[in-house]
Design a protein around this motif. Structure first.
Motif, PDB file in Angstrom:
ATOM      1  N   PRO A 138      -2.516   1.018   2.878  1.00 33.95           N
ATOM      2  CA  PRO A 138      -3.243   0.387   3.989  1.00 33.95           C
ATOM      3  C   PRO A 138      -3.168  -1.126   3.903  1.00 33.95           C
ATOM      4  O   PRO A 138      -3.284  -1.709   2.820  1.00 33.95           O
ATOM      5  CB  PRO A 138      -4.676   0.890   3.790  1.00 33.95           C
ATOM      6  N   GLY A 139      -2.931  -1.737   5.053  1.00 37.33           N
ATOM      7  CA  GLY A 139      -2.762  -3.181   5.113  1.00 37.33           C
ATOM      8  C   GLY A 139      -1.337  -3.634   4.933  1.00 37.33           C
ATOM      9  O   GLY A 139      -1.033  -4.821   5.142  1.00 37.33           O
ATOM     10  N   SER A 174      -3.979   0.818  20.692  1.00 39.67           N
ATOM     11  CA  SER A 174      -4.267   1.023  19.275  1.00 39.67           C
ATOM     12  C   SER A 174      -3.356   0.210  18.353  1.00 39.67           C
ATOM     13  O   SER A 174      -3.681   0.034  17.169  1.00 39.67           O
ATOM     14  CB  SER A 174      -4.153   2.500  18.928  1.00 39.67           C
ATOM     15  N   ARG A 223      -0.721  -5.713  16.145  1.00 38.10           N
ATOM     16  CA  ARG A 223      -0.262  -5.301  14.810  1.00 38.10           C
ATOM     17  C   ARG A 223       1.216  -4.919  14.798  1.00 38.10           C
ATOM     18  O   ARG A 223       1.916  -5.153  13.812  1.00 38.10           O
ATOM     19  CB  ARG A 223      -1.097  -4.108  14.315  1.00 38.10           C
ATOM     20  N   SER A 239      -0.287  -4.652   9.125  1.00 39.01           N
ATOM     21  CA  SER A 239      -1.700  -4.253   9.005  1.00 39.01           C
ATOM     22  C   SER A 239      -1.870  -2.762   9.247  1.00 39.01           C
ATOM     23  O   SER A 239      -2.738  -2.328  10.011  1.00 39.01           O
ATOM     24  CB  SER A 239      -2.547  -5.053  10.001  1.00 39.01           C
ATOM     25  N   LYS A 283      -2.752   1.130   9.081  1.00 35.48           N
ATOM     26  CA  LYS A 283      -3.984   1.866   8.808  1.00 35.48           C
ATOM     27  C   LYS A 283      -3.649   3.330   8.540  1.00 35.48           C
ATOM     28  O   LYS A 283      -2.621   3.825   9.021  1.00 35.48           O
ATOM     29  CB  LYS A 283      -4.922   1.782  10.012  1.00 35.48           C
ATOM     30  N   PRO A 284      -4.508   4.029   7.847  1.00 35.84           N
ATOM     31  CA  PRO A 284      -4.249   5.466   7.625  1.00 35.84           C
ATOM     32  C   PRO A 284      -4.042   6.234   8.928  1.00 35.84           C
ATOM     33  O   PRO A 284      -3.244   7.183   8.961  1.00 35.84           O
ATOM     34  CB  PRO A 284      -5.508   5.927   6.891  1.00 35.84           C
ATOM     35  N   GLU A 285      -4.709   5.822   9.980  1.00 38.04           N
ATOM     36  CA  GLU A 285      -4.552   6.516  11.264  1.00 38.04           C
ATOM     37  C   GLU A 285      -3.209   6.260  11.931  1.00 38.04           C
ATOM     38  O   GLU A 285      -2.902   6.858  12.954  1.00 38.04           O
ATOM     39  CB  GLU A 285      -5.694   6.161  12.225  1.00 38.04           C
ATOM     40  N   ASP A 286      -2.406   5.374  11.374  1.00 40.88           N
ATOM     41  CA  ASP A 286      -1.042   5.175  11.863  1.00 40.88           C
ATOM     42  C   ASP A 286      -0.079   6.203  11.279  1.00 40.88           C
ATOM     43  O   ASP A 286       1.091   6.255  11.685  1.00 40.88           O
ATOM     44  CB  ASP A 286      -0.540   3.772  11.502  1.00 40.88           C
TER      45      ASP A 286
END
Length: 121
Positions: A14-15, A62, A66, A84, A86-89
């Motif tokens: 993440p990140g 969403s 980024r 950046s 995220k886990p949801e990506d």
């Protein structure tokens, strides 16, 4: 017919950042717009973003700010710079083109085989 070859997926924290690339080859009259879709487990495929041959971009809310899509018209390539993350990506990312084989044929949607992106610590 057109062939789409994707590369650049993988595991990232993440990140972190990843860059996906897609190269189109074959019999091509037009492949515009180009872009990316993604599909997470148990969810429908969704638009990430697209770019026209003139460089006009469109992004899902969403990923705005980024992710950045770019293309090389001379090489028939499209790239997706993902920052950046995220886990949801986490999803399978599919290269997309609006493909027209010749001026006498109608265009249609075409997707690549997909590349896995996993965002996890």
């Amino acid at each position: 017919q057109v062939q789409l070859v994707e590369s650049g997926g993988g595991l990232v924290q993440p990140g972190g950042s990843l860059r996906l690339s897609c190269a189109a080859s074959g019999t091509i009259f037009s492949i515009s717009p180009m872009g990316w879709y993604r599909q997470a487990p148990g969810k429908q495929r969704e638009l990430v973003g697209t770019i026209t041959s003139a460089g006009i971009t469109n992004y899902a809310d969403s990923v705005k700010g980024r992710f950045t899509i770019s293309r090389d018209n001379a090489k028939n390539t499209v790239s997706l710079q993902m920052n950046s993350l995220k886990p949801e990506d986490t999803a399978v990312y599919y290269c997309y083109v609006w493909y027209q084989r010749s001026r006498w044929e109608s265009p249609y949607d075409y997707w690549g085989q997909g590349t896995q992106v996993t965002v996890s610590s």
